[in-house]
Design an enzyme around this catalytic site. Structure first.
Site, PDB file in Angstrom:
ATOM      1  N   CYS A 159       1.709   6.639  10.133  1.00 54.78           N
ATOM      2  CA  CYS A 159       0.697   7.564   9.615  1.00 54.78           C
ATOM      3  C   CYS A 159      -0.028   8.269  10.751  1.00 54.78           C
ATOM      4  CB  CYS A 159      -0.281   6.823   8.716  1.00 54.78           C
ATOM      5  SG  CYS A 159      -1.132   5.430   9.519  1.00 54.78           S
ATOM      6  N   ARG A 213       0.815  -1.212   0.000  1.00 46.63           N
ATOM      7  CA  ARG A 213       0.000   0.000   0.000  1.00 46.63           C
ATOM      8  C   ARG A 213       0.856   1.273   0.000  1.00 46.63           C
ATOM      9  NH1 ARG A 213      -3.758  -0.335  -2.501  1.00 46.63           N
ATOM     10  NH2 ARG A 213      -4.561   1.607  -1.630  1.00 46.63           N
ATOM     11  N   ILE A 214       1.839   1.349   0.886  1.00 44.57           N
ATOM     12  CA  ILE A 214       2.637   2.569   0.967  1.00 44.57           C
ATOM     13  C   ILE A 214       3.588   2.676  -0.215  1.00 44.57           C
ATOM     14  CG2 ILE A 214       4.310   3.873   2.334  1.00 44.57           C
ATOM     15  CD1 ILE A 214       1.436   3.844   3.441  1.00 44.57           C
TER      16      ILE A 214
END
Length: 342
Positions: free
Chosen positions: A155, A12-13
């Site tokens: 995050c 995802r990142i």
């Protein structure tokens, strides 16, 4: 000078870092020379092009053997499970962005350096033995050229630290609690299935699930003065992106809710522009999808009790905002140079 980066781990990142690089117009400053991901090349290209949360990538993406093409740019694909065997020296890599979510120790960072990278940035919290932990917008000025192994924190840390700093500077925080209301993540189950954490054995789409969090430790890593003065809990909710954080702090100076909002709105327009945003619109979580800020304060939810207890609600796109901060921190690490005796 264009910074040559490699991405280790293209989940995802990692994928959002590439998308954010192209969408933010910083390709003259940063170029991706390699991606190391154990998945097959076709899957890498497909998931970069098509994304359930962020939509179809605007750039043309294609894959030929072990080369990924984004527009006219060619990126070498690697599938190497051992960090020390990665060809960072051959590829003249300046900074490795380790986005595996698995590696985060000094030992792992040094393995990247031994493979030839000049610096390493982890996309997740690391150990206390790393050279630095950066929350961009708050403490990136503390970076030194000799800081070769760096963490970009998490995050949620990037979301809440700027707000804590603003409230502490203005009113003096005595203590606080944080509740993270986080979208579901890859370590949860689609349907009930085994997991060492019994709560995470349950279907992510059907329950609000309490999980462990190290956010309190992340806060004190940036602000040691708050050791034993912050506690945090976290729940995962059945959405696929965007997180809300409920921050409650007791402060020394008496204050009104309108004054808190004025402070945060002014910061969003001034010193924290691009990092913090402020809104009083009647928005919901999906409205913050693909928002590049680390934190978006929802002024409609600010409350003050007894003049000294402040409650705020802060939103973030836990993928997109954080990916943009990865790029910011990479540029900050490169800006101070690659002399390692400083």
């Amino acid at each position: 000078m264009t910074i040559r980066i490699a991405i280790n781990g293209f989940g995802r990142i990692g994928r959002n870092v590439v998308r954010a690089l192209y969408e933010s117009g910083r390709r003259a400053e940063i170029t991706v020379v390699a991606i190391n991901e154990l998945a097959d090349a076709a899957g890498i290209a497909h998931l970069l092009k098509y994304d359930t949360s962020h939509g179809r990538f605007a750039w043309d993406v294609r894959q030929e053997r072990e080369q990924l093409f984004v527009g006219d740019d060619s990126i070498r694909l690697l599938h190497e499970p051992t960090i020390a065997a990665l060809p960072w020296r051959e590829l003249a890599v300046d900074v490795v962005l380790d986005c595996t979510g698995v590696y985060g120790s000094r030992e792992h960072g040094e393995a990247h350096l031994q493979a030839g990278a000049k610096k390493v940035l982890f996309s997740h919290p690391g150990g206390n033995d790393l050279d630095a932990t950066v929350v961009y917008g708050v403490n990136q000025d503390e970076l030194r050229a000799g800081h070769r192994i760096v963490s970009n924190a998490s995050c949620t840390t990037n979301c809440i630290i700027p707000i804590i700093k603003l409230l502490d500077d203005a009113y003096g925080i005595e203590s606080g609690t944080v509740t993270t209301i986080h979208s579901a993540m890859h370590d949860q189950q689609v349907i009930d299935a085994y997991h060492p954490d019994l709560r995470r054995t349950r279907a992510a789409s059907q329950s609000i699930i309490p999980v462990d969090t190290k956010l309190a430790a992340g806060i004190t890593r940036i602000f040691p003065q708050f050791n034993d003065r912050f506690e945090a809990i976290a729940v995962r909710v059945p959405t696929i992106n965007v997180t809300a954080i409920d921050l409650s702090v007791t402060v020394k100076k008496p204050v009104k809710a309108c004054e808190v909002n004025q402070l945060l709105q002014k910061a969003a327009q001034g010193a924290f522009h691009g990092i913090v945003d402020y809104t009083e619109l009647p928005l919901v979580s999906t409205d913050f999808n693909h928002d590049p800020h680390s934190a978006i304060v929802d002024g409609t939810q600010t409350r003050v009790s007894g003049a000294h207890l402040i409650k705020t609600l802060v939103w973030c796109d836990n993928e997109w905002g954080f990916a943009n901060r990865m790029l910011d921190t990479t540029l900050a690490m490169a800006a101070i140079g690659f002399r390692f005796d400083a």
